[in-house]
Design a protein around this motif. Structure first.
Motif, mmCIF file in Angstrom:
data_model
loop_
_atom_site.group_PDB
_atom_site.id
_atom_site.type_symbol
_atom_site.label_atom_id
_atom_site.label_comp_id
_atom_site.label_asym_id
_atom_site.label_seq_id
_atom_site.Cartn_x
_atom_site.Cartn_y
_atom_site.Cartn_z
ATOM 1 N N PRO A 82 -50.497 -5.568 82.442
ATOM 2 C CA PRO A 82 -50.523 -4.399 81.566
ATOM 3 C C PRO A 82 -50.366 -3.089 82.337
ATOM 4 O O PRO A 82 -50.147 -2.052 81.745
ATOM 5 N N SER A 83 -50.473 -3.162 83.661
ATOM 6 C CA SER A 83 -50.414 -1.921 84.431
ATOM 7 C C SER A 83 -48.984 -1.521 84.730
ATOM 8 O O SER A 83 -48.725 -0.445 85.231
ATOM 9 N N SER A 84 -48.050 -2.396 84.459
ATOM 10 C CA SER A 84 -46.670 -2.088 84.792
ATOM 11 C C SER A 84 -45.793 -2.106 83.555
ATOM 12 O O SER A 84 -45.686 -3.117 82.875
ATOM 13 N N PRO A 85 -45.186 -0.979 83.254
ATOM 14 C CA PRO A 85 -44.233 -1.003 82.155
ATOM 15 C C PRO A 85 -42.908 -1.628 82.572
ATOM 16 O O PRO A 85 -42.021 -1.793 81.782
ATOM 17 N N ARG B 42 -44.395 -3.956 78.641
ATOM 18 C CA ARG B 42 -43.422 -3.021 78.102
ATOM 19 C C ARG B 42 -43.966 -1.601 77.985
ATOM 20 O O ARG B 42 -45.141 -1.376 77.909
ATOM 21 N N VAL C 139 -58.134 -4.806 82.748
ATOM 22 C CA VAL C 139 -58.287 -3.365 82.717
ATOM 23 C C VAL C 139 -57.975 -2.871 81.322
ATOM 24 O O VAL C 139 -56.996 -3.265 80.712
ATOM 25 N N GLY C 140 -58.864 -2.020 80.855
ATOM 26 C CA GLY C 140 -58.596 -1.308 79.620
ATOM 27 C C GLY C 140 -58.459 -2.217 78.433
ATOM 28 O O GLY C 140 -59.076 -3.284 78.333
ATOM 29 N N GLN C 141 -57.643 -1.765 77.554
ATOM 30 C CA GLN C 141 -57.466 -2.376 76.266
ATOM 31 C C GLN C 141 -56.854 -3.770 76.386
ATOM 32 O O GLN C 141 -57.057 -4.615 75.528
ATOM 33 N N GLU D 299 -56.917 -7.188 73.970
ATOM 34 C CA GLU D 299 -55.719 -7.699 73.309
ATOM 35 C C GLU D 299 -55.463 -9.146 73.681
ATOM 36 O O GLU D 299 -55.093 -9.957 72.839
ATOM 37 N N LYS E 236 -70.219 -4.107 80.248
ATOM 38 C CA LYS E 236 -69.384 -3.427 79.259
ATOM 39 C C LYS E 236 -69.309 -4.243 77.988
ATOM 40 O O LYS E 236 -68.982 -5.425 78.003
ATOM 41 N N ALA E 237 -69.580 -3.593 76.924
ATOM 42 C CA ALA E 237 -69.680 -4.295 75.642
ATOM 43 C C ALA E 237 -68.476 -5.194 75.396
ATOM 44 O O ALA E 237 -68.609 -6.314 74.928
ATOM 45 N N GLY E 238 -67.308 -4.736 75.777
ATOM 46 C CA GLY E 238 -66.091 -5.466 75.496
ATOM 47 C C GLY E 238 -66.081 -6.870 76.051
ATOM 48 O O GLY E 238 -65.656 -7.824 75.388
ATOM 49 N N GLU F 240 -67.927 -9.510 74.126
ATOM 50 C CA GLU F 240 -67.279 -9.813 72.856
ATOM 51 C C GLU F 240 -66.127 -10.797 73.004
ATOM 52 O O GLU F 240 -65.840 -11.557 72.101
ATOM 53 N N PRO G 174 -59.553 5.259 78.934
ATOM 54 C CA PRO G 174 -58.768 4.239 78.245
ATOM 55 C C PRO G 174 -59.382 2.854 78.382
ATOM 56 O O PRO G 174 -58.968 1.928 77.703
ATOM 57 N N SER G 175 -60.381 2.717 79.259
ATOM 58 C CA SER G 175 -60.924 1.375 79.482
ATOM 59 C C SER G 175 -61.997 1.052 78.460
ATOM 60 O O SER G 175 -62.478 -0.052 78.392
ATOM 61 N N PHE H 54 -65.072 2.110 73.104
ATOM 62 C CA PHE H 54 -66.279 2.682 72.500
ATOM 63 C C PHE H 54 -66.594 4.014 73.169
ATOM 64 O O PHE H 54 -66.321 4.212 74.337
ATOM 65 N N GLY I 53 -52.893 1.359 84.051
ATOM 66 C CA GLY I 53 -52.010 0.862 83.018
ATOM 67 C C GLY I 53 -51.244 1.939 82.302
ATOM 68 O O GLY I 53 -50.875 2.966 82.857
ATOM 69 N N LYS J 125 -45.631 2.572 92.970
ATOM 70 C CA LYS J 125 -45.317 2.123 91.622
ATOM 71 C C LYS J 125 -44.420 3.127 90.935
ATOM 72 O O LYS J 125 -44.728 4.315 90.857
#
Lengths: 318, 318
Positions: free
Chosen positions: A88-91, A121, A153-155, A159, A183-185, A188, B88-89, B92, B154, B183
């Motif tokens: 996800p870190s590289s578009p 992407r 990392v991140g979102q 996903e 971290k809550a994420g 989950e 972004p991480s 919440f 990211g 990068k």
């Protein structure tokens, strides 16, 4: 860039598991080829058999090694394995390909393993749009297991979890403090926690931290087990697979598997629809109109919400 | 959760720069309040004066310290400064708030500084939707400079760059190898490179690496300067501001400023439109239809693209 594709031939070769056909199909997914439509129509009825396993964790916890160890263990059981490494870190795809080649060497000559990196992407909706389609390719091609590996990392990690039937969250001793881990994420999304590098100092502490965190979450149907591994030596990997099997059995029994897969398809269909709508916005006509609207917002003559309204009515009246 | 808001009163108090009004407005942005529509309509004509400066870099390079040093330097010049720290991480908000309070202490009692963390929300389009609106709030409230700080992980760093007039990319000596720094994305977004912790070993090497990287990019209109700083001592910060001023002057002269701001508004309007369309999809009626469609895709009776078509026609015919 995109030569015309003989869809039937490509799908046929993919069904036989030919690596070049698989690679080609996933490139079409990455490039958002318009030819995906007939391809997905042909592949969809063949899909739905693979178990999709997500694997995520911070940089340095040993994701690639763990993926490699899992691949070997699944292969020992006679299963065909597809690996999608999503960065996800590289578009851009460029960076990931070298990694692929290095990783492929371990499984060179083994036609039961297919490994592929994917960039997420450069535009919104990238991962939710492309990843389920790439998974479908591997699924329809007869992979029994599809491993989706991503840097946590991140979102992206959230996903990825929404793409997988089961998600492994990898931690390692001393990697950041427990706040990071708490971290809550992470809680989950984890169906199985793996404490890798368990032969190092702090492994017991990491297990305790995770256990406390899980206990705090209370009763949530499935309580994620914590499995210590030393992936580089293959230690604990069988335990991970056993826990994954238990999770899979629980999901089948509880209806969670169908619920997750429905949610996955729902997200995918929505992402395809949103992408299609965005494309309509980007069409020449809409794009010029968008430019005009943006200039009006910038000059203070129009607020952004009214501009969006105008854009939507332009879109839906065409 | 959302009490009804007296829009006029809130906008009036925000124009006076009252911190509580600003905080309230940004919370409304974070919560995607329906009341944003009249608020943005009221604020938009007041906005467009602030310089928006993005600041990004990997964890540990000294982003918060550098932001603090820049805030002090802008304050010394008598400018009002708003800071948005976008995380972004975290989907919440919870985690970021403590950091805010800690950072606020440095500027306690200074009504010319407003600092606020924002989560990038748990759904797609979060950042591109919310950040420009939060920037507009600070802009309309009379901030001369809006600093948008984000962790360079990211996609977020690329998104941040698209929000800012000028983007600072922060690196520090020995932070990962030069491959990391090289990068492609970083070079594309940097208007000014800052090598922080320049009193450490490897600072010269980092400068050289960046210089080589920039040279490789060839002539691109604006050549990003490289500024060594020791943010914790305030060293080099004036140089950073001088370089930012030069970049701003170049942008005004070349038309780049208007181009970037138009692109920003275009993205924002598009994001608002896409969000509105997604909301329509999520409406009860559409949602049930989406469930039915997803079940058909899962059973192989329908391919995802045809399902998306059906979804879109349901959307646009309603």
């Amino acid at each position: 860039m995109a030569r015309n594709v003989d869809v039937d031939d490509l799908v046929e070769r993919a069904r036989k598991g030919q690596p070049r056909a698989l690679a080609r199909l996933i490139s079409l997914v990455e490039n958002a080829s318009p030819q995906l439509r007939p391809i997905m129509a042909a592949l969809n009825p063949l899909a739905g058999r693979a178990r999709v396993i997500g694997l995520t964790g911070a940089p340095g916890v040993g994701k690639s090694t763990s993926t490699g160890a899992l691949v070997r263990a699944f292969r020992d059981r006679g299963l065909r394995v597809g690996v999608l490494a999503v960065d996800p870190s590289s578009p851009f795809t460029g960076g990931a390909l070298l990694g692929d080649r290095v990783r492929m060497q371990d499984h060179a000559g083994d036609s039961g393993v297919f490994i592929r990196s994917m960039a997420s992407r450069g535009h919104l909706g990238g991962l939710s749009w492309a990843a389920p389609q790439a998974i479908r390719v591997l699924d329809a091609a007869g992979c029994d297991v599809v491993l989706v590996e991503t840097v946590g990392v991140g979102q992206a990690e959230v996903e990825i979890a929404s793409l997988a039937d089961s998600t492994i969250v990898l931690v390692s001793p001393g990697m950041g403090d427990s706040i990071q881990a708490a971290k809550a994420g992470i809680l989950e999304i984890a169906d199985v926690f793996v404490v890798n590098k368990a032969d190092r100092d702090g492994a017991q502490q990491a297990v305790r931290d995770l256990r406390n965190m899980i206990a705090l979450a209370g009763d949530v149907g499935w309580k994620p087990p914590i499995v210590p591994t030393v992936a580089v030596k293959g230690e604990g990997v069988d335990d991970v697979i056993r826990r994954l099997d238990e999770h899979y059995a629980w999901m089948e029994e509880s209806g969670e598997l169908r619920r997750r897969r429905l949610a996955r398809v729902r997200d995918e269909v929505e992402a395809i629809a949103v992408t299609a709508l965005r494309e309509r916005m980007g069409d020449l006509h809409g794009h010029q109109r968008l430019d005009v609207l943006a200039a009006k917002v910038l000059s203070g003559d129009c607020d952004p919400y009214s501009a969006a309204d105008e854009l939507i009515s332009a879109l839906t009246s065409d």
